[in-house]
Design a protein around this motif. Structure first.
Motif, mmCIF file in Angstrom:
data_model
loop_
_atom_site.group_PDB
_atom_site.id
_atom_site.type_symbol
_atom_site.label_atom_id
_atom_site.label_comp_id
_atom_site.label_asym_id
_atom_site.label_seq_id
_atom_site.Cartn_x
_atom_site.Cartn_y
_atom_site.Cartn_z
ATOM 1 N N GLN A 123 -11.066 7.540 0.800
ATOM 2 C CA GLN A 123 -11.017 8.432 -0.359
ATOM 3 C C GLN A 123 -9.835 8.117 -1.282
ATOM 4 N N GLN A 124 -9.116 7.033 -0.998
ATOM 5 C CA GLN A 124 -7.945 6.632 -1.805
ATOM 6 C C GLN A 124 -6.856 7.717 -1.798
ATOM 7 N N GLU A 125 -6.795 8.482 -0.711
ATOM 8 C CA GLU A 125 -5.852 9.600 -0.668
ATOM 9 C C GLU A 125 -4.660 9.358 0.260
ATOM 10 N N LEU A 126 -4.760 8.325 1.109
ATOM 11 C CA LEU A 126 -3.725 8.143 2.133
ATOM 12 C C LEU A 126 -2.320 7.978 1.541
ATOM 13 N N PRO A 127 -2.116 7.123 0.521
ATOM 14 C CA PRO A 127 -0.760 7.003 -0.033
ATOM 15 C C PRO A 127 -0.221 8.333 -0.569
ATOM 16 N N SER A 271 6.946 18.106 -7.591
ATOM 17 C CA SER A 271 5.546 17.925 -7.983
ATOM 18 C C SER A 271 4.891 16.868 -7.092
ATOM 19 N N PRO A 272 3.611 17.044 -6.747
ATOM 20 C CA PRO A 272 2.933 16.059 -5.892
ATOM 21 C C PRO A 272 2.914 14.682 -6.561
ATOM 22 N N LEU A 273 2.984 13.655 -5.738
ATOM 23 C CA LEU A 273 2.924 12.289 -6.259
ATOM 24 C C LEU A 273 1.550 12.012 -6.865
ATOM 25 N N THR A 274 1.548 11.410 -8.053
ATOM 26 C CA THR A 274 0.283 10.999 -8.657
ATOM 27 C C THR A 274 -0.029 9.560 -8.247
ATOM 28 N N SER A 275 -1.283 9.168 -8.408
ATOM 29 C CA SER A 275 -1.651 7.788 -8.060
ATOM 30 C C SER A 275 -0.887 6.803 -8.944
ATOM 31 N N GLU A 276 -0.625 7.180 -10.216
ATOM 32 C CA GLU A 276 0.129 6.290 -11.118
ATOM 33 C C GLU A 276 1.565 6.112 -10.616
ATOM 34 N N GLU A 277 2.176 7.205 -10.148
ATOM 35 C CA GLU A 277 3.545 7.101 -9.628
ATOM 36 C C GLU A 277 3.580 6.227 -8.376
ATOM 37 N N LEU A 278 2.602 6.405 -7.504
ATOM 38 C CA LEU A 278 2.550 5.593 -6.285
ATOM 39 C C LEU A 278 2.420 4.116 -6.612
ATOM 40 N N GLN A 279 1.611 3.792 -7.625
ATOM 41 C CA GLN A 279 1.425 2.390 -8.000
ATOM 42 C C GLN A 279 2.712 1.786 -8.565
ATOM 43 N N GLN A 280 3.610 2.646 -9.047
ATOM 44 C CA GLN A 280 4.874 2.161 -9.614
ATOM 45 C C GLN A 280 6.039 2.357 -8.651
ATOM 46 N N ASP A 281 5.715 2.397 -7.358
ATOM 47 C CA ASP A 281 6.733 2.426 -6.305
ATOM 48 C C ASP A 281 7.513 3.725 -6.233
#
Length: 458
Positions: A123-127, A271-281
């Motif tokens: 579900q692309q949710e693990l990170p 605030s919860p991490l967004t997928s964009e933030e995760l992609q930028q380390d």
């Protein structure tokens, strides 16, 4: 019979970085009264990848403590530890180390990574759930997953996988435990929503290899070399470095902790991490009392070291010549003039294009600051942060500090000097177990840097 001089009550801290291994004795006012440090050469693991020499480290821990505890002028009351993260020491039933201390930069097998994420990240949710960007071996939980499938015999023989701070504590206490600051450091092990291990950790049998959680601010009483000492479980260094600031400031701030990694920590961003933030380390750390701290990482200290070596070779100067370079707004103005070549990395620049070392070094710092600005902005956006503190190596670098002030004109920028913040943080974490004094009001020394316009200086 004449009474001897009073022995100074102190806490002993072992602060273990990737490069420097440091020892400190800290008094009840949080002043460092004695220090020492050393470096070990790296060795290689069975695949030829560089790694920490865990046997040398183990011997150093034992001999260092023996030396500190024997000093006649000090009365050591407690001991704690801070070390770099994302690194496991694997021990068997007898407490013996049974594998190399694998480097968190060790390449992670592509086939295994695909298998893992196909099963657990459908579900692309693990990170997002584990607050961990996908980082290969830097996700220390995946190191154990790799061992299970690539070295099953070794995996079977693991009684406990101890993050490095807890291994060093184990050497002193004989007690295996897991600390939340290590588990909460991009390991992909911890479910931040449910505050427990993620389901995959249970499913793969990895939870069985992790010892029980223990509070970061608790101690064990240990008898050692004829004395009794209060001994902490150890802390991940990035979380330890934040503690003096949390103890000193209540107004929202961000801390850029600089070393091999430059890590921007914002304890006021939940605030919860967004997928964009995760992609930028971006990721979340867990502070020593369990609260999430949003953070972004940049490998800037490592890049600085590589590029200053390159500069030293090209310009035929000493490797640390950069320490003599003063901030020059005129050079900055020339380098930022319209038409100057724009690159994303100094590594891609030809050194022949620079007339001298000073100009090249200013360009290196401009390039690093462009990346630093982007990294820091990720975690201070939409928060009330008005002050940015910088500690560690770059806090003493005038180019870095002036450029950071220019990059964040809306915030007050300070070089923060907590002498040895990670060590002091590790001491503060167990303050109430060894120190009856109130916390001092001058833990953090600040030097303000004002944004300076190169045009005004022309």
């Amino acid at each position: 019979m004449e009474k001897g001089p009073e022995r100074l009550p102190v806490i002993a801290i072992l602060d273990i970085g990737k490069t420097n291994k440091k020892l400190f004795l800290i008094d009840e006012h949080y002043r460092i009264v004695w220090e020492n440090n050393c470096r070990f050469p790296e060795i290689t693991d069975e695949d030829g990848d560089a790694c920490e020499d865990v046997q040398a480290l183990t011997q150093w821990v034992h001999s260092s403590l023996q030396e500190m505890l024997a000093m006649p002028q000090y009365r050591v009351k407690a001991i704690n530890f801070s070390t770099y993260g994302a690194s496991f020491v694997l021990i068997n039933e007898q407490g013996k180390v049974i594998a190399p201390l694998y480097n968190y930069l060790k390449p992670f097998p592509g086939d295994l990574q695909n298998k893992f994420f196909a099963q657990y990240n459908q579900q692309q949710e693990l990170p997002g759930i584990t607050a961990s960007p996908i980082l290969g071996s830097l996700n220390s939980g995946l190191q154990l997953y790799r061992l299970k499938y690539k070295q099953p015999e070794l995996f079977r023989n693991i009684r406990y996988a101890l993050h490095l701070p807890q291994y060093v504590s184990f050497l002193v206490t004989g007690h295996a435990c897991t600390d939340i600051t290590s588990i909460g450091c991009h390991t992909m092990l911890w479910n931040f929503r449910e505050q427990q291990y993620h389901q995959w950790v249970q499913q793969e049998g990895i939870a069985d290899k992790l010892p029980p959680l223990c509070p970061s601010d608790e101690v064990m009483e240990v008898k050692l070399h004829g004395g009794a000492y209060q001994v902490g479980a150890g802390l991940h260094d990035s979380s330890a470095a934040l503690i003096p600031y949390l103890a000193s400031f209540t107004e929202p701030f961000a801390l850029i902790s600089t070393g091999t990694w430059c890590i921007t920590l914002n304890p006021f961003n939940d605030s919860p991490l967004t997928s964009e933030e995760l992609q930028q380390d971006c990721l979340c750390y867990l502070a020593y009392q369990g609260a999430p701290v949003k953070a972004s990482r940049l490998f800037a200290g490592n890049e600085h070291e590589l590029q200053t070596q390159r500069l030293a070779t090209h310009f035929q100067v000493a490797p640390d010549y950069y320490r003599q370079v003063e901030f020059d707004p005129l050079i900055i103005r020339r380098l930022q003039a319209p038409g100057a070549p724009v690159l994303t990395s100094f590594a891609g620049r030809s050194l022949a294009a620079f007339p001298d070392y000073e100009t090249a070094y200013h360009q290196l710092m401009l390039d690093l600051m462009a990346a630093q600005q982007q990294s820091t902005q990720l975690v201070i956006d939409n928060t009330a942060v008005k002050r940015i503190f910088v500690d560690g190596g770059f806090s003493k670098n005038p180019l870095y500090m002036h450029l950071l002030a220019a990059a964040f004109p809306e915030q007050e920028v300070y070089a923060a000097s907590v002498a040895q913040a990670t060590a002091v943080g590790a001491a503060l974490a167990i303050h109430h177990h060894w120190n009856t004094r109130n916390l001092p009001g001058d833990l953090v020394e600040l030097k303000y840097f004002k944004a300076e316009s190169p045009k005004q200086k022309a």
